[in-house]
Design a protein around this motif. Structure first.
Motif, PDB file in Angstrom:
ATOM      1  N   GLY A   9       0.771  -1.106  -0.103  1.00 51.74           N
ATOM      2  CA  GLY A   9      -0.086  -0.029   0.004  1.00 51.74           C
ATOM      3  C   GLY A   9       0.900   1.303   0.066  1.00 51.74           C
ATOM      4  O   GLY A   9       2.163   1.236   0.244  1.00 51.74           O
ATOM      5  N   GLY A  10       0.447   2.417  -0.333  1.00 57.74           N
ATOM      6  CA  GLY A  10       1.146   3.365  -0.519  1.00 57.74           C
ATOM      7  C   GLY A  10       1.314   4.027   1.109  1.00 57.74           C
ATOM      8  O   GLY A  10       0.951   3.461   1.986  1.00 57.74           O
ATOM      9  N   ILE A  11       2.079   4.963   1.186  1.00 54.90           N
ATOM     10  CA  ILE A  11       2.544   5.679   2.476  1.00 54.90           C
ATOM     11  C   ILE A  11       1.526   5.993   3.226  1.00 54.90           C
ATOM     12  O   ILE A  11       0.504   6.798   2.748  1.00 54.90           O
ATOM     13  N   GLY A  12       1.306   5.742   4.582  1.00 55.96           N
ATOM     14  CA  GLY A  12      -0.003   6.265   5.399  1.00 55.96           C
ATOM     15  C   GLY A  12      -1.200   5.462   4.986  1.00 55.96           C
ATOM     16  O   GLY A  12      -2.380   5.860   5.417  1.00 55.96           O
ATOM     17  N   SER A  13      -1.184   4.439   4.087  1.00 53.21           N
ATOM     18  CA  SER A  13      -2.540   3.689   3.561  1.00 53.21           C
ATOM     19  C   SER A  13      -3.046   3.190   4.839  1.00 53.21           C
ATOM     20  O   SER A  13      -4.299   2.766   4.771  1.00 53.21           O
ATOM     21  N   GLY A  14      -2.291   2.567   5.715  1.00 55.41           N
ATOM     22  CA  GLY A  14      -2.495   1.613   6.710  1.00 55.41           C
ATOM     23  C   GLY A  14      -2.229   0.186   6.668  1.00 55.41           C
ATOM     24  O   GLY A  14      -2.553  -0.818   7.331  1.00 55.41           O
ATOM     25  N   LYS A  15      -1.047   0.149   5.849  1.00 56.01           N
ATOM     26  CA  LYS A  15      -0.668  -1.477   5.582  1.00 56.01           C
ATOM     27  C   LYS A  15      -0.014  -2.107   6.990  1.00 56.01           C
ATOM     28  O   LYS A  15      -0.394  -2.890   7.217  1.00 56.01           O
ATOM     29  N   SER A  16       0.614  -1.189   7.902  1.00 58.52           N
ATOM     30  CA  SER A  16       1.242  -1.719   8.930  1.00 58.52           C
ATOM     31  C   SER A  16      -0.027  -2.128   9.879  1.00 58.52           C
ATOM     32  O   SER A  16       0.078  -3.077  10.500  1.00 58.52           O
ATOM     33  N   THR A  17      -0.832  -1.196  10.098  1.00 61.48           N
ATOM     34  CA  THR A  17      -2.017  -1.263  10.917  1.00 61.48           C
ATOM     35  C   THR A  17      -2.754  -2.783  10.351  1.00 61.48           C
ATOM     36  O   THR A  17      -3.210  -3.544  11.149  1.00 61.48           O
ATOM     37  N   ALA A  18      -3.067  -2.625   8.937  1.00 62.21           N
ATOM     38  CA  ALA A  18      -3.670  -3.988   8.534  1.00 62.21           C
ATOM     39  C   ALA A  18      -3.034  -5.175   8.784  1.00 62.21           C
ATOM     40  O   ALA A  18      -3.462  -6.157   9.479  1.00 62.21           O
ATOM     41  N   THR A  19      -1.751  -5.117   8.788  1.00 60.27           N
ATOM     42  CA  THR A  19      -0.735  -6.237   8.834  1.00 60.27           C
ATOM     43  C   THR A  19      -0.825  -6.866  10.175  1.00 60.27           C
ATOM     44  O   THR A  19      -0.813  -7.960  10.637  1.00 60.27           O
ATOM     45  N   ALA A  20      -0.792  -5.797  11.409  1.00 60.35           N
ATOM     46  CA  ALA A  20      -0.818  -6.148  12.691  1.00 60.35           C
ATOM     47  C   ALA A  20      -2.265  -6.839  13.066  1.00 60.35           C
ATOM     48  O   ALA A  20      -2.318  -7.689  13.890  1.00 60.35           O
ATOM     49  N   LEU A  21      -3.580  -6.539  12.426  1.00 63.27           N
ATOM     50  CA  LEU A  21      -4.696  -7.028  12.657  1.00 63.27           C
ATOM     51  C   LEU A  21      -4.563  -8.452  11.959  1.00 63.27           C
ATOM     52  O   LEU A  21      -5.221  -9.583  12.680  1.00 63.27           O
ATOM     53  N   PHE A  22      -4.011  -8.697  10.791  1.00 67.22           N
ATOM     54  CA  PHE A  22      -3.920 -10.222  10.515  1.00 67.22           C
ATOM     55  C   PHE A  22      -2.968 -10.964  11.509  1.00 67.22           C
ATOM     56  O   PHE A  22      -3.611 -11.939  11.839  1.00 67.22           O
ATOM     57  N   ALA A  23      -2.137 -10.404  11.971  1.00 65.23           N
ATOM     58  CA  ALA A  23      -1.017 -10.978  12.960  1.00 65.23           C
ATOM     59  C   ALA A  23      -2.005 -11.387  14.185  1.00 65.23           C
ATOM     60  O   ALA A  23      -1.749 -12.351  14.627  1.00 65.23           O
ATOM     61  N   ASP A  24      -3.000 -10.477  14.664  1.00 61.14           N
ATOM     62  CA  ASP A  24      -3.953 -10.713  15.700  1.00 61.14           C
ATOM     63  C   ASP A  24      -4.741 -12.215  15.288  1.00 61.14           C
ATOM     64  O   ASP A  24      -5.273 -12.700  16.326  1.00 61.14           O
ATOM     65  N   HIS A  25      -4.894 -12.508  14.011  1.00 61.71           N
ATOM     66  CA  HIS A  25      -5.746 -13.796  13.706  1.00 61.71           C
ATOM     67  C   HIS A  25      -4.565 -14.945  13.816  1.00 61.71           C
ATOM     68  O   HIS A  25      -5.321 -16.110  13.432  1.00 61.71           O
ATOM     69  N   GLY A  26      -3.485 -14.741  14.285  1.00 59.87           N
ATOM     70  CA  GLY A  26      -2.405 -15.651  14.227  1.00 59.87           C
ATOM     71  C   GLY A  26      -1.703 -15.824  12.865  1.00 59.87           C
ATOM     72  O   GLY A  26      -0.951 -16.989  12.487  1.00 59.87           O
ATOM     73  N   ILE A 131      -3.629  -2.353   0.156  1.00 55.75           N
ATOM     74  CA  ILE A 131      -4.420  -1.481   1.142  1.00 55.75           C
ATOM     75  C   ILE A 131      -4.622  -0.368   0.360  1.00 55.75           C
ATOM     76  O   ILE A 131      -3.400   0.574   0.393  1.00 55.75           O
ATOM     77  N   ASP A 132      -5.685   0.164   0.209  1.00 55.68           N
ATOM     78  CA  ASP A 132      -5.986   1.358  -0.791  1.00 55.68           C
ATOM     79  C   ASP A 132      -6.667   2.389  -0.006  1.00 55.68           C
ATOM     80  O   ASP A 132      -7.487   2.074   1.118  1.00 55.68           O
ATOM     81  N   CYS A 133      -6.375   3.778  -0.011  1.00 57.97           N
ATOM     82  CA  CYS A 133      -6.876   4.845   0.546  1.00 57.97           C
ATOM     83  C   CYS A 133      -6.884   6.087  -0.281  1.00 57.97           C
ATOM     84  O   CYS A 133      -5.813   6.255  -1.066  1.00 57.97           O
ATOM     85  N   PRO A 134      -7.804   6.931  -0.288  1.00 57.18           N
ATOM     86  CA  PRO A 134      -7.725   8.070  -1.141  1.00 57.18           C
ATOM     87  C   PRO A 134      -6.540   8.857  -0.780  1.00 57.18           C
ATOM     88  O   PRO A 134      -6.185   9.018   0.284  1.00 57.18           O
ATOM     89  N   GLU A 135      -6.105   9.657  -1.627  1.00 56.24           N
ATOM     90  CA  GLU A 135      -4.649  10.263  -1.397  1.00 56.24           C
ATOM     91  C   GLU A 135      -4.790  11.346  -0.234  1.00 56.24           C
ATOM     92  O   GLU A 135      -4.020  11.622   0.389  1.00 56.24           O
ATOM     93  N   ASP A 136      -6.104  11.989  -0.424  1.00 53.70           N
ATOM     94  CA  ASP A 136      -6.251  13.337   0.765  1.00 53.70           C
ATOM     95  C   ASP A 136      -5.930  12.552   1.908  1.00 53.70           C
ATOM     96  O   ASP A 136      -5.450  13.235   2.793  1.00 53.70           O
ATOM     97  N   LEU A 137      -6.473  11.262   2.182  1.00 54.41           N
ATOM     98  CA  LEU A 137      -6.635  10.890   3.513  1.00 54.41           C
ATOM     99  C   LEU A 137      -5.201  10.168   3.789  1.00 54.41           C
ATOM    100  O   LEU A 137      -4.670  10.312   5.003  1.00 54.41           O
TER     101      LEU A 137
END
Ligand code: ATP
Length: 203
Positions: A9-26, A131-137
């Motif tokens: 995902g692009g910078i600030g898209s939330g990929k680290s946050t999403a990856t941590a949530l997958f890790a929470d599922h084991g 992990i996609d998100c609009p550029e302004d976000l």
């Protein structure tokens, strides 16, 4: 056999946050950013080759790569980026292969922030999750998180590939354009999808 999904995902898209949530599922996670950092700190496996390529001036007294100097060199000489990647990418791939053998799961994630920019790493994975998100976000998130000016945030975004190109390599997309609850729900949905997809008796 563990199947591997690339998450990017692009910078600030939330990929680290999403990856941590997958890790929470084991879900096992291999992070190529961490691997790259470990290769370039004191006694890192890339240091001898980097010293040979760029000379002593880019290595500090402790034997680590001087990151700000490296960034400056790459800005001044675009070929330096290619030289750096020529040293790092095969070593990152080798370490990724090694870590892949450590896990026994239906599937795992390989986090590659610049997957769209580096087709070299696409061969490591069977599917690509963007992990996609609009550029302004993206801009708003990195201003808030890193304390950057709007111009600095725009410059960081401009240095990456386009949103459209990143989406063009995606098999799956999470739209991270709402709150964290929404992101959590999307991760759970895809986790269920991947678990089913990869529980096909081939692992
Ligand atoms: P980078 O490429 O800069 O490392 P990233 O893609 O890994 O960024 P994160 O660090 O996961 O992105 O997220 C960027 C910022 O946005 C973080 O401060 C994170 O907490 C926040 N964030 C991510 N997703 C959401 C969301 N859905 N709602 C609110 N804040 C979010």
């Amino acid at each position: 056999m563990t199947h591997w999904v690339g998450i990017t995902g692009g910078i600030g898209s939330g990929k680290s946050t999403a990856t941590a949530l997958f890790a929470d599922h084991g879900v096992p996670v291999i992070d190529t950013d961490i691997i790259a950092r470990e290769l370039t700190v004191s006694h890192g496996a890339a240091i001898p080759a980097l010293r040979q390529t760029f000379g002593d001036a880019l290595i500090d007294d402790a034997g680590s790569l001087k990151r700000p100097e490296m960034r400056r060199l790459m800005l001044a000489h675009p070929t330096a980026k290619q030289q750096l990647e020529a040293v790092l990418h095969p070593l990152i791939r080798e370490e990724t292969y090694r870590q892949q053998t450590l896990f026994q799961a239906a599937y795992g994630l390989i986090a590659v922030p610049l997957l769209a920019e580096s087709p070299y790493f696409q061969a490591l994975v069977e599917r690509v999750l963007v992990i996609d998100c609009p550029e302004d976000l993206q801009i708003a998130r990195i201003i808030q998180r890193n304390g950057l000016s709007e111009a600095e945030a725009h410059a960081l975004l401009a240095a990456q590939t386009t949103r459209a190109h990143r989406l063009s390599i995606a098999d799956d997309v999470i739209e991270n354009d709402a709150d964290l609850i929404h992101l959590q729900q999307e991760v759970t949905r895809l986790h269920q999808f991947y678990t089913e997809l990869f529980s096909d008796g081939t692992h």
